[in-house]
Every structure is written in C-alpha cells, then in structure tokens.
Design a protein around this motif. Structure first.
Motif, PDB file in Angstrom:
ATOM      1  N   ILE A  18       6.354 -17.801   0.559  1.00  0.00           N
ATOM      2  CA  ILE A  18       6.542 -17.170   1.660  1.00  0.00           C
ATOM      3  C   ILE A  18       6.075 -15.770   1.797  1.00  0.00           C
ATOM      4  CG2 ILE A  18       8.272 -16.383   3.569  1.00  0.00           C
ATOM      5  CD1 ILE A  18       9.294 -18.847   0.841  1.00  0.00           C
ATOM      6  N   VAL A  19       4.948 -15.278   2.721  1.00  0.00           N
ATOM      7  CA  VAL A  19       4.193 -14.200   2.852  1.00  0.00           C
ATOM      8  C   VAL A  19       4.889 -13.338   3.935  1.00  0.00           C
ATOM      9  CG1 VAL A  19       1.932 -13.078   3.188  1.00  0.00           C
ATOM     10  CG2 VAL A  19       2.133 -15.520   2.215  1.00  0.00           C
ATOM     11  N   GLN A  20       5.282 -12.208   3.578  1.00  0.00           N
ATOM     12  CA  GLN A  20       5.852 -11.211   4.319  1.00  0.00           C
ATOM     13  C   GLN A  20       4.993  -9.865   4.382  1.00  0.00           C
ATOM     14  OE1 GLN A  20       9.696  -9.579   2.614  1.00  0.00           O
ATOM     15  NE2 GLN A  20      10.525  -9.480   4.676  1.00  0.00           N
ATOM     16  N   ASP A  21       4.883  -9.387   5.630  1.00  0.00           N
ATOM     17  CA  ASP A  21       4.174  -8.122   5.764  1.00  0.00           C
ATOM     18  C   ASP A  21       5.022  -7.165   4.945  1.00  0.00           C
ATOM     19  OD1 ASP A  21       3.486  -5.579   6.905  1.00  0.00           O
ATOM     20  OD2 ASP A  21       2.188  -6.653   8.410  1.00  0.00           O
ATOM     21  N   ALA A  22       4.244  -6.148   4.284  1.00  0.00           N
ATOM     22  CA  ALA A  22       4.831  -5.364   3.233  1.00  0.00           C
ATOM     23  C   ALA A  22       5.444  -4.102   4.229  1.00  0.00           C
ATOM     24  CB  ALA A  22       3.980  -4.913   2.267  1.00  0.00           C
ATOM     25  N   VAL A  23       4.562  -3.995   5.391  1.00  0.00           N
ATOM     26  CA  VAL A  23       5.314  -2.582   6.077  1.00  0.00           C
ATOM     27  C   VAL A  23       6.189  -3.261   7.217  1.00  0.00           C
ATOM     28  CG1 VAL A  23       4.515  -1.029   7.805  1.00  0.00           C
ATOM     29  CG2 VAL A  23       3.308  -1.430   5.864  1.00  0.00           C
ATOM     30  N   LEU A  28       4.917 -13.849   7.642  1.00  0.00           N
ATOM     31  CA  LEU A  28       3.513 -14.116   8.225  1.00  0.00           C
ATOM     32  C   LEU A  28       3.227 -15.505   8.390  1.00  0.00           C
ATOM     33  CD1 LEU A  28       1.539 -11.043   6.607  1.00  0.00           C
ATOM     34  CD2 LEU A  28       2.463 -11.145   8.835  1.00  0.00           C
ATOM     35  N   MET A  29       3.584 -16.288   6.978  1.00  0.00           N
ATOM     36  CA  MET A  29       3.026 -17.747   6.848  1.00  0.00           C
ATOM     37  C   MET A  29       3.920 -17.996   5.542  1.00  0.00           C
ATOM     38  SD  MET A  29      -0.552 -17.326   5.116  1.00  0.00           S
ATOM     39  CE  MET A  29      -0.783 -19.043   4.775  1.00  0.00           C
ATOM     40  N   LYS A  85       4.815 -10.094  -0.893  1.00  0.00           N
ATOM     41  CA  LYS A  85       4.713  -8.995   0.346  1.00  0.00           C
ATOM     42  C   LYS A  85       3.451  -8.602   0.198  1.00  0.00           C
ATOM     43  CE  LYS A  85       9.546  -7.558   0.320  1.00  0.00           C
ATOM     44  NZ  LYS A  85      10.591  -6.406  -0.271  1.00  0.00           N
ATOM     45  N   ALA A  86       2.811  -8.427   1.205  1.00  0.00           N
ATOM     46  CA  ALA A  86       1.197  -8.433   1.472  1.00  0.00           C
ATOM     47  C   ALA A  86       0.925  -7.561   2.663  1.00  0.00           C
ATOM     48  CB  ALA A  86       0.520  -9.704   1.508  1.00  0.00           C
ATOM     49  N   ASN A  87      -0.401  -6.868   2.463  1.00  0.00           N
ATOM     50  CA  ASN A  87      -0.847  -6.053   3.519  1.00  0.00           C
ATOM     51  C   ASN A  87      -1.999  -7.004   4.337  1.00  0.00           C
ATOM     52  OD1 ASN A  87       0.607  -3.730   3.220  1.00  0.00           O
ATOM     53  ND2 ASN A  87      -0.815  -3.162   1.764  1.00  0.00           N
ATOM     54  N   GLY A  96      -5.648 -17.373  15.433  1.00  0.00           N
ATOM     55  CA  GLY A  96      -5.558 -15.890  15.799  1.00  0.00           C
ATOM     56  C   GLY A  96      -4.508 -15.062  16.140  1.00  0.00           C
ATOM     57  N   ALA A  97      -3.583 -15.925  16.029  1.00  0.00           N
ATOM     58  CA  ALA A  97      -1.905 -15.049  16.159  1.00  0.00           C
ATOM     59  C   ALA A  97      -1.916 -14.307  15.117  1.00  0.00           C
ATOM     60  CB  ALA A  97      -0.937 -16.067  16.476  1.00  0.00           C
ATOM     61  N   ASP A  98      -1.033 -13.291  15.311  1.00  0.00           N
ATOM     62  CA  ASP A  98      -0.629 -12.424  14.118  1.00  0.00           C
ATOM     63  C   ASP A  98       0.222 -13.026  12.886  1.00  0.00           C
ATOM     64  OD1 ASP A  98      -1.643 -10.368  15.554  1.00  0.00           O
ATOM     65  OD2 ASP A  98       0.661  -9.407  16.075  1.00  0.00           O
ATOM     66  N   THR A  99       1.136 -14.038  13.227  1.00  0.00           N
ATOM     67  CA  THR A  99       1.679 -14.805  12.310  1.00  0.00           C
ATOM     68  C   THR A  99       1.455 -16.272  12.702  1.00  0.00           C
ATOM     69  OG1 THR A  99       4.005 -15.180  13.234  1.00  0.00           O
ATOM     70  CG2 THR A  99       3.465 -12.951  12.328  1.00  0.00           C
TER      71      THR A  99
END
Length: 203
Positions: A18-23, A28-29, A85-87, A96-99
């Motif tokens: 599971i990928v989460q925006d670090a900020v 995200l996906m 956690k990623a940028n 094309g969506a943010d997540t």
C-alpha cells in the motif's frame, strides 16, 4: 537495505504493498511486491512492484515518468503486507487522477507533523549550527517574544497586496508558533482537541 521479516510464502511469493503519500498521508495506490521488487525498491529508492499482468518487475513511472520516490517502508503485524511511504512525481493513477481511488492529493498540511518532529529533535539534540536549537537555548521568553514579532509582521503584510511577502510571514509565524508549543511541552494535538471540542459544542 533492511530486513523486514516479510512472509512471502503466504500468497505465492507476493505481498500487497500500500503506497501512501509521505506528506499528505493520502493512500495513493496498491500493488504487489515479491522479494526482488522489494530489493530493487530499496536499492534504487524508486517504488517497484511485481506486475501480475506483465509477469515482471515494474517500476512505477517507468513509462509515464510519474515515479514514486521512496521515503520509508514498514511491514504490518502479520508480516504479510507492506506500507510504502513515498513522494509522488506526478499523478499516480493511469487515468491521470492523483490517486487510484480518485481522491485529490493536493494538501501539504501533513508536512506539519514532519516539521514538528524536526523541531522536537532540535530541542532534544541541539546543534550550534541549528537556528531552532538557538531559539530553545534562549528560553521561553525569547521564543514567545519572537512569536509576537512574527504576528505583528504578518498583520502589517496583510494590509498590503504582496502575496509572496505575506506567505513568507505566515510561514515564519507558523514555524515559531510550533517552536513555542514544543518549548511549553504542548502537543499540537492538544490544541486540535480544544478546537474539536469547541466545534462540537457549537454544532
């Protein structure tokens, strides 16, 4: 490289990632990793999955350029899923969506928690080269005075139309306010609880 004690045998060599925006903290996906994908992610610092449809390793962004730059990895309590956690360097979803869950991922307020952690570290591990540490060394009165000065400066800038100068003063005020909270030993969550309580009483 870190040993994460992941049980890749539970699902035929793959585990959910599971990928989460670090900020922002937004999810995200989700993808899947095998041991090789995990190793490559750690080595290159670019999030890499095992693509079940392509039957090969797949680095997110290898075609679009919208890479996911690795910040940290964690494994869950059962050892069979990974939190990444990623940028993100652009939209994450192929649509094309943010997540991939079609949520807008534009908020940067999650950085406040990172900033609070840095401020706490400067307090507990002072350095002669750190401006923040120098504030703590001067004591609570000087810190409070600095917050007052920044508050006056933002009021002055609010009367003009220079957005850049106003943003600069707003950032200065927020930073020194967080330093003041840390100096007082008060967590920002405690302030949030006061606001939440007030809101619930009014509604």
């Amino acid at each position: 490289m870190i040993d994460m004690n992941i049980d890749f045998n539970k699902m035929n060599g793959l585990v959910p990632a599971i990928v989460q925006d670090a900020v922002s903290g937004k999810v995200l996906m989700q993808g899947y990793m095998n041991e090789e994908a995990l190793t490559k992610t750690q080595e290159t610092r670019m999030v890499t999955f095992f693509s079940r449809s392509k039957n090969r390793l797949w680095t997110k962004g290898e075609t679009s350029g919208n890479f996911l730059e690795l910040v940290s990895l964690a494994v869950d309590c059962d050892g069979d899923s990974i939190l990444v956690k990623a940028n993100p360097k652009g939209p994450v979803c192929h649509t094309g969506a943010d997540t991939c869950f079609f949520e807008v991922n534009s908020s940067k307020t999650g950085f406040i928690d990172q900033l609070r952690a840095i401020i706490k570290d400067r307090k507990n591990n002072p350095s002669d080269k750190s401006y923040t540490a120098s504030l703590f060394a001067k004591g609570i009165n000087k810190i409070a005075q600095k917050v007052g000065e920044e508050a006056v400066e933002i009021v002055i800038e609010a009367k003009d139309d220079n957005k850049d100068l106003f943003l600069g003063e707003a950032a200065d005020l927020l930073f020194h306010y967080l330093v003041l909270l840390e100096a007082k030993g008060i967590e920002l969550d405690e302030v949030m609880e006061v606001l939440i309580k007030r809101h619930s009483q009014k509604s």
